[in-house]
Design an enzyme around this catalytic site. Structure first.
Site, PDB file in Angstrom:
ATOM      1  N   THR A 112       0.869  -1.187   0.000  1.00 12.96           N
ATOM      2  CA  THR A 112       0.000   0.000   0.000  1.00 12.96           C
ATOM      3  C   THR A 112       0.893   1.220   0.000  1.00 12.96           C
ATOM      4  O   THR A 112       1.059   1.879  -1.006  1.00 12.96           O
ATOM      5  CB  THR A 112      -0.983   0.067   1.178  1.00 12.96           C
ATOM      6  OG1 THR A 112      -1.853  -1.061   1.141  1.00 12.96           O
ATOM      7  CG2 THR A 112      -1.867   1.313   1.033  1.00 12.96           C
ATOM      8  N   TRP A 154       0.200 -10.009   2.593  1.00 13.12           N
ATOM      9  CA  TRP A 154      -0.209  -9.268   1.403  1.00 13.12           C
ATOM     10  C   TRP A 154       0.486  -9.895   0.188  1.00 13.12           C
ATOM     11  O   TRP A 154      -0.110 -10.640  -0.549  1.00 13.12           O
ATOM     12  CB  TRP A 154       0.142  -7.791   1.561  1.00 13.12           C
ATOM     13  CG  TRP A 154      -0.938  -6.924   2.134  1.00 13.12           C
ATOM     14  CD1 TRP A 154      -1.523  -5.848   1.539  1.00 13.12           C
ATOM     15  CD2 TRP A 154      -1.546  -7.015   3.436  1.00 13.12           C
ATOM     16  NE1 TRP A 154      -2.468  -5.279   2.378  1.00 13.12           N
ATOM     17  CE2 TRP A 154      -2.501  -5.970   3.538  1.00 13.12           C
ATOM     18  CE3 TRP A 154      -1.394  -7.870   4.523  1.00 13.12           C
ATOM     19  CZ2 TRP A 154      -3.285  -5.778   4.681  1.00 13.12           C
ATOM     20  CZ3 TRP A 154      -2.176  -7.678   5.659  1.00 13.12           C
ATOM     21  CH2 TRP A 154      -3.098  -6.640   5.724  1.00 13.12           C
ATOM     22  N   ASN A 194      -4.379 -11.330   1.676  1.00  5.55           N
ATOM     23  CA  ASN A 194      -5.160 -10.099   1.720  1.00  5.55           C
ATOM     24  C   ASN A 194      -5.635  -9.693   0.335  1.00  5.55           C
ATOM     25  O   ASN A 194      -4.833  -9.503  -0.583  1.00  5.55           O
ATOM     26  CB  ASN A 194      -4.308  -8.959   2.298  1.00  5.55           C
ATOM     27  CG  ASN A 194      -5.059  -7.647   2.317  1.00  5.55           C
ATOM     28  OD1 ASN A 194      -5.946  -7.446   3.133  1.00  5.55           O
ATOM     29  ND2 ASN A 194      -4.716  -6.749   1.406  1.00  5.55           N
ATOM     30  N   GLU A 195      -6.939  -9.560   0.175  1.00  4.19           N
ATOM     31  CA  GLU A 195      -7.562  -8.999  -1.038  1.00  4.19           C
ATOM     32  C   GLU A 195      -6.956  -9.595  -2.312  1.00  4.19           C
ATOM     33  O   GLU A 195      -6.639  -8.876  -3.256  1.00  4.19           O
ATOM     34  CB  GLU A 195      -7.435  -7.468  -1.027  1.00  4.19           C
ATOM     35  CG  GLU A 195      -8.202  -6.833   0.116  1.00  4.19           C
ATOM     36  CD  GLU A 195      -8.103  -5.319   0.149  1.00  4.19           C
ATOM     37  OE1 GLU A 195      -7.402  -4.751  -0.705  1.00  4.19           O
ATOM     38  OE2 GLU A 195      -8.735  -4.704   1.031  1.00  4.19           O
ATOM     39  N   GLU A 283     -11.196  -5.412   7.698  1.00 11.06           N
ATOM     40  CA  GLU A 283     -10.423  -4.198   7.396  1.00 11.06           C
ATOM     41  C   GLU A 283     -11.398  -3.136   6.933  1.00 11.06           C
ATOM     42  O   GLU A 283     -11.997  -3.247   5.873  1.00 11.06           O
ATOM     43  CB  GLU A 283      -9.358  -4.426   6.330  1.00 11.06           C
ATOM     44  CG  GLU A 283      -8.500  -3.190   6.114  1.00 11.06           C
ATOM     45  CD  GLU A 283      -7.545  -3.310   4.951  1.00 11.06           C
ATOM     46  OE1 GLU A 283      -7.527  -2.391   4.106  1.00 11.06           O
ATOM     47  OE2 GLU A 283      -6.837  -4.332   4.870  1.00 11.06           O
TER      48      GLU A 283
END
Length: 979
Positions: A112, A154, A194-195, A283
């Site tokens: 990020t 991630w 994650n995602e 989240e």
């Protein structure tokens, strides 16, 4: 007849009425069904029945997410400020008092705002000391031994043989759990990725591995995805597979109240609810720290009321990354200035406190006490499993007037006096947040309160709550001082040099190579990682104050381990999955280039050549020297070239390695090359504007005061919905008459629209009578620019007026304005915008026109091409897809002597649909059309024109024969006439 005695407290802007009630009569309907009753004056009252036996779901807690590099700068904060921040986050009954800490399982990838270190960079090595998340977990546990810990990856290392989802992922996660055990931690929750989608087989393998390796108590959370509108998308598959069903303990999705919105509605899933598992918003973005409190307050209650969600985890735990990133300030606390110790506690801390300081994980929601009032309030109630204590949380953000709430307590709950706490979330200040208003003593289990709009309240039988009072002894304007040096001999924990933040890859202090003694900074990752969201970027680390004035020289020693290249970066003014600034690249074979990288990661070469080969395992010194708009590249003391460019004028510095290889750096030095302007402190100023956009718009608001708050991520913008017409101006009151010599203007760090290109500057002594001192044009870049006065003047008020802006909507945007007391260099001056529209003084008024099209996508209808807002557009249908040619026909409302069509393509930075081949036809009756112009336009966002000899017409038809990527669109169409 009811008898009440009213007591009123007034603290700041708070007003609360507490009524001590004796037994009172209620209408049978109200008594049986709850809801509205009447008080002794006949006014409507909303009743909350708090029945201690009406147990709902178990409350799992409120948490924060440290991931994506978001906590990096916190590690380098001085004491006592660092401990103060940690206390606000984790200390029970002090601040946010978080119940859960979720951390990233690092993969050395940009996740990020930066990269977190991996514990396992190759399949045959594990290092359990890497990364600062262990430190953060330790600090959290030190303050709250009961805090739950949750790990989630991630990205992933590139050695995973089976790709992102593989058995190697399972081994990687188990190794991290073993590291946690070695570091003294018991992990409570674990997610697979994650995602990044969901893999049922990996999840089942992970569950089996946890049992086999002695981690059977670790609960698996699935799916940790952000997948609107398909929230809870994997639940049917989970429930249909018995082995997978047994593997998943918690169902966790991201932003189920909709990402960066006001969070008025949280999305449930019937199948998820029926599964019986805990449901979490695992989240939830906190948005800008100064506007995110209201959405968070809604979500904290509505999670349960709308969707029976029992866990709320917020990213970011703390905004501790450099503020030249577009979502800076997203966190419970802003901590981006480690050199000064400055931090800001956001109101979201106190939103969390309204729940966490009055409950604990394991409490139960009370079903009948959870819902909405007719006046717009939401409320939930929870009770302790081990005592008769209870707490009620009420938010009134959507209420428009005060409302009386009657509380009726039954089911064995406590009858002790109830403490009342309140936060006024309608104000920006946190001084009126989390205020103890007093207590009320129930009579026969009943009491009343009157709640005000825009507030958050907690009513509780518990005690011990405290509002922390620590404050930093620092000024937000304090910058990291120059000269700045780093020799990497005194690195901090985990081998991380102070203030260095890895964007991608991993840099750590190690023994120097090439015959040099001491320690050097080395890029560690030699296998390209599996990135998160396809980050295409070489290993990069940045350091310094993003607000540094750009007249400096940055230099560093560099050594290549094997053939390749290294880069030195300067004037880095934005970091969003890249490093926007100037780059000096030097390779082992002596080839070099000096280039500028923009915010989208696009490179523009300024100079290049060949010099003596660097070779490998030999030290060389690289330097970038900046003075005004001159950029000089230097290697080993010899000037390679000097160029003139103004795309970047301020910012920090950085290091980059050209590939996934080892390279070392040493003796970084940043020294001034000229005087820094003497700027009037923002702390002495106030700001007003002709208009501003105060509403929360996608997690931000745009107040005038943001232009002088010393944060690059916060901005002033004139009203853009609807658009306030140009010119728009912002005025600074300097507090007293001051000698001023010019201003500096910094646009938003990633503004695609709104950059001021035409300006005037005026000054005043009284705030009423202004005298223009300069005007001109700036380049449409994101660089800091100057407006230098011909001579210094005495003024108390300085006004910047935007006469032209770049892009759409046509609303000027300002990250920071500074007023200089000393003369300024000329930076970023440009030419008048190349807009062919002004050569046509007579345009058919939009109010007279209507538009139709042969094809249009819902939301992108024909009339949007004539609405005066270049931020909207007409677009032919893409679902279902209708290919060009497509036509847009304008009815001018009467006959005009037409001479031209002015076409403005979409202005959102996406070229999709820009019309490239066209013809224009006109008609007086709307039936018989005559072609008057045809041709081709360039596939860019510039304004374009089709001209013809004067022809009377009521109707003008633009036929788009082709467009970029097989689509056609128009932001605005105007028709010129002879007058």
């Amino acid at each position: 007849m009811a008898r009440t005695t009213g007591l009123r407290w007034a603290i700041g802007s708070h007003a609360l009425v507490l009524a001590l009630s004796a037994p009172f009569a209620m209408s049978p309907a109200a008594s049986e069904a709850g809801g509205r009753a009447n008080d002794s004056n006949g006014e409507a009252v909303h009743t909350i029945r708090v029945d201690g036996t009406d147990l709902g779901r178990r409350f799992d807690g409120v948490g924060g997410v440290s991931a994506g590099g978001s906590s990096r700068l916190l590690l380098d904060y001085p004491e006592p400020e660092r401990s103060q921040i940690l206390d606000y986050l984790f200390k029970p009954n002090y601040g946010a008092s978080l119940d859960i800490l979720k951390v990233e399982i690092g993969g050395d990838v940009d996740a990020t705002v930066g990269a977190e270190a991996s514990h396992m960079r190759t399949p045959d090595e594990v290092d359990c000391s890497r990364g600062y998340e262990w430190w953060l977990m330790r600090e959290a546990k030190k303050r709250n031994p009961e805090i739950a810990l949750y790990g989630l990856p991630w990205g992933a290392p590139g050695w995973f043989e089976g790709g992102y989802w593989s058995k190697d992922r399972v081994d990687y996660l188990v190794a991290w759990l073993e590291c946690a055990r070695e570091n003294g931690f018991t992990i409570d929750y674990l997610g697979a990725a994650n995602e990044s989608g969901f893999d049922a087989e990996v999840t089942k393998r992970l569950a089996s591995a946890l049992e086999e390796q002695g981690f059977g108590d670790v609960k698996i959370v699935a799916t940790d995805n952000h997948n609107p509108p398909n929230y809870w998308f994997a639940v049917p598959d989970i429930l249909a597979d018995p082995e997978l069903d047994a593997a998943v303990d918690v169902l966790g999705e991201h932003d189920v109240c909709v990402w960066r919105t006001l969070q008025r509605e949280c999305h449930a899933s019937g199948e998820a609810l029926a599964s019986g598992r805990p449901l979490w918003d695992s989240e939830n973005s906190t948005q800008d720290y100064d506007v995110g409190a209201q959405p968070l307050a809604r979500a904290m209650n509505r999670h349960y009321i709308d969707a029976k969600i029992t866990g709320n985890l917020n990213w970011a735990l703390v905004s501790a990354w450099y503020d030249n990133f577009p979502i800076g300030g997203t966190g419970l606390i802003v901590a981006e200035r480690p050199w000064s110790g400055y931090y800001e506690v956001g109101p979201s801390v106190w939103v969390d406190a309204h729940t966490t300081q009055f409950t604990d994980p394991g409490w139960h929601y009370l079903e009948s006490a959870s819902g909405y009032s007719p006046g717009g309030a939401s409320h939930v109630a929870l009770r302790s499993p081990t005592s008769d204590d209870y707490s009620i949380i009420i938010e009134t953000l959507d209420a428009v007037e005060p409302e009386t709430i009657r509380v009726e307590v039954t089911g064995g709950l406590s009858t002790v006096p109830v403490s009342v706490w309140s936060s006024d979330l309608a104000t920006e200040s946190t001084d009126d947040d989390f205020i103890a208003l007093g207590t009320v003593e129930p009579v026969d289990g009943r009491y009343e309160i009157t709640v005000e709009p825009g507030h958050l309240y907690t009513l509780s039988t518990t005690s011990g709550q405290v509002k922390g009072t620590a404050r930093p002894d620092a000024d937000p304007s304090e910058q990291l001082r120059l000269p700045y040096t780093e020799d990497f001999e005194r690195v901090g924990p985990f081998g991380l040099a102070r203030y260095f933040a890895d964007v991608h890859g991993a840099f750590e202090a190690v023994p120097c190579a090439g015959g040099r003694r001491g320690r050097c900074y080395e890029q560690q990752v030699t296998i390209e990682p599996l990135t998160w969201h396809n980050t295409a970027m070489p290993p990069t680390t940045i350091v310094g104050d993003p607000r540094w004035w750009g007249d400096y020289e940055v230099s560093v020693d560099a050594l290549l381990d094997r053939p390749g290249h290294v880069e030195l970066l300067g004037r880095v003014d934005s970091q969003q999955h890249n490093a926007a600034g100037y780059h000096l690249r030097v390779a082992h074979d002596g080839t070099w280039s000096l280039f500028s990288q923009d915010v989208r990661g696009q490179d523009r070469t300024l100079a290049s050549g060949t010099t003596q080969p660097l070779g490998t395992k030999r030290w060389h010194r690289l330097a970038l020297r900046f003075r005004g708009e001159h950029v000089t590249a230097v290697l080993d003391g010899a000037v390679l070239d000097t160029v003139e460019d103004a795309e970047h004028t301020t910012g920090q510095v950085g290091l980059r390695v050209g590939g996934w290889q080892r390279a070392q750096f040493d003796n970084l030095r940043v020294v001034p090359t000229g005087p820094r302007p003497s700027l009037v402190p923002h702390s002495t100023m106030t700001a007003t504007a002709t208009s501003e956009h105060p509403e929360n718009d996608f997690g931000h608001n745009y107040l005038a005061e943001h232009a002088i708050d010393d944060h690059l991520w916060s901005t002033w913008r004139s009203r853009f919905d609807p658009v306030a017409p140009l010119p728009q101006a912002i005025t600074l009151d300097l507090g007293k008459p001051t000698t001023v010599a010019g201003i500096t203007y910094t646009p938003a760090v990633t503004a695609s629209a709104g950059v001021i290109v035409g300006y005037t500057v005026a000054v005043s002594g009284n705030g009423t009578d202004f005298t223009e001192v300069t005007n001109g044009y700036w380049q449409a870049t994101l660089a800091t620019k100057t407006a230098a006065f011909e001579r210094p003047v005495q003024a108390r008020y300085v006004r910047l007026e935007a006469t032209a802006v770049h892009g759409c909507p046509q609303a000027p945007i300002v990250a920071e304005i500074n007023v200089s007391r000393t003369p300024l260099p000329v930076l970023g001056q440009g030419e008048p915008p190349s807009d062919p529209g002004p050569r046509f003084p007579h345009l058919v008024p939009r109010s007279r026109m209507t538009a139709t099209a042969t094809s249009q996508q819902p939301g992108y209808e024909a009339e949007r091409a004539i609405d005066g807002n270049c931020g909207t557009m007409w677009h032919q249908s893409w679902s279902p897809y209708t290919p060009p040619p497509q036509s847009l026909t304008l009815d001018l409302g009467g006959d005009w002597n037409t001479i031209a069509l002015v076409y403005q393509p979409r202005q959102d930075g996406n070229a999709n649909g820009v019309i490239t081949d066209y013809d224009v036809a006109v008609s007086r009756d709307g039936v018989s059309f005559q072609t008057v112009a045809e041709g081709s336009w360039t596939a860019d966002a510039s304004v374009k024109v089709a001209e013809w000899s004067a022809t009377p017409a009521r109707y003008v038809r633009l036929t788009a024969r082709s467009g970029v990527n097989g689509h056609v669109s128009a932001a605005e169409i105007a028709i010129a006439h002879t007058g």
